[in-house]
Structure formats: structure tokens, C-alpha cells
Design an enzyme around this catalytic site. Sequence first.
Site, short mmCIF file in Angstrom:
data_model
loop_
_atom_site.label_atom_id
_atom_site.label_comp_id
_atom_site.label_asym_id
_atom_site.label_seq_id
_atom_site.Cartn_x
_atom_site.Cartn_y
_atom_site.Cartn_z
N ASN A 171 -6.84 7.09 4.21
CA ASN A 171 -8.14 7.38 3.98
C ASN A 171 -8.19 8.97 4.20
O ASN A 171 -9.48 9.31 3.91
CB ASN A 171 -9.08 6.72 4.92
N HIS A 196 0.65 -1.10 -0.05
CA HIS A 196 0.09 0.10 0.02
C HIS A 196 0.81 1.14 -0.15
O HIS A 196 0.31 2.32 -0.26
CB HIS A 196 -0.88 -0.13 1.26
N ASP A 238 -0.60 2.47 -5.33
CA ASP A 238 -0.71 1.13 -5.73
C ASP A 238 -2.16 0.63 -6.31
O ASP A 238 -3.26 1.17 -6.03
CB ASP A 238 -0.55 0.41 -4.41
N ASN A 275 -8.92 3.74 -1.06
CA ASN A 275 -9.34 4.82 -0.39
C ASN A 275 -8.60 6.30 -0.33
O ASN A 275 -9.13 7.31 -0.25
CB ASN A 275 -9.15 4.29 1.24
#
Length: 205
Positions: free
Chosen positions: A75, A30, A100, A121
Site C-alpha cells: 500500500n 499478491h 495481480d 492498493n
Amino acid sequence: LPDPVDHDGGHIRLVVGLGNPGPEYDKTRHNIGFELVDEMAKERDLKWKRDRKFRAKIASVTSALVLVKPITYMNLSGNAVARLARFHKLEPDQILVVYDDVDLPIGRLRFRANGSAGGHNGIKSIIEYLGTKEFPRLKIGIGAAVGREAMVGHVLGRFDQEEWREMQKVLAIAADGVNCALSDGLDAAMNQFNRRTEKTEDNER
């Protein structure tokens, strides 16, 4: 504070790598956006500075290019991006976001001029804060979760040794791609680097 970026419509001035702050997230799938802007800062011999006002770590070589790592967690990435965009008086098409993508095989690169969040997100937050989907992005393939592997565990997991060796090569190519976008424009990067890494058809969500 960094000097405001000179406004020059259409030219990318802000390169944002997405990821999560903290050593526990280092080298996770991530965080590949962080890895890419780290690569760009390294090749320019730039140091990262934490700026609480912008909720980000920032590295800039001149006022014409600012590298960014939001430190808000994924997020809420849009908070940092929107603050920097306002300060530098940037249009959305001057902000390139690197992140990603589980829908792309490991190592595949895909530049896009706009698009939906596709379940990511960080991108969802940026769309929310900027109020538009019309900003360029570079998606770096991290592959899909295998079998019953949970998606969260997949994206927050680390690459194995072989995958990481491959990703280091990919990051060098991706940095070349972003440099191409900076110097020659997004279309040039799309034409050269999307094709360069394309082996099979990309299934867009």
C-alpha cells in the site's frame, strides 16, 4: 546509486513488480509481480540490490532498463516508484507496473496503457504518488476468492501445486510479453499477448 536512465519518451525504462517483502509473502498470489521481475532478472543473469534511498530492490542490466521490487509493502508502493521516476527523470508512460488481478482468471494476462486502481492498493498508491493513471501496466490473473473465502486471505494465500505449475508457464509468457513491450512498444505487447491469453471476455471493473 544506479546511473540515471537515458530519457527517451514513450520507451519503457522501468519495470516495477508489485508485492510484499519478507519470506512469509513468498509465492503468494499478491506477490506475482515480484515473481515476474524475478523471472526477468534471472533470464538476464542480474542480481538484486537493496537500495534504502529508493525503498526498493533494484536490478539493472544497463541504464536503459531498471527492474524494481518496492520493499515498502504493497500500500506504499508509489513511494518507491515516484522516487525512482524522479531520479531517472521518467515520464509515467515509461514505467510498466506488473501486478495481480482478482478479476482475471488464473493465468490470464492483460496489458493496459492506463486505468483505475480497480481496488488494488499498490496501484492506488502509485496513482496517488505519480498524480496520474496514465502509466502502462500488466495485470496477471490470480482468480477470484471462492465462495465465502475472504479476499485478503485469498490474495495473501499461496497457489496450490497445480495452480503454481500453471503460473510458472504463465510467468514465462508474461516475461516474453514484457520483453515485447520493451523492444516493440506497449501496443505490440497488447496486440500479441492480450489476445494470446484471451479465452472469454474480460470484465473490467
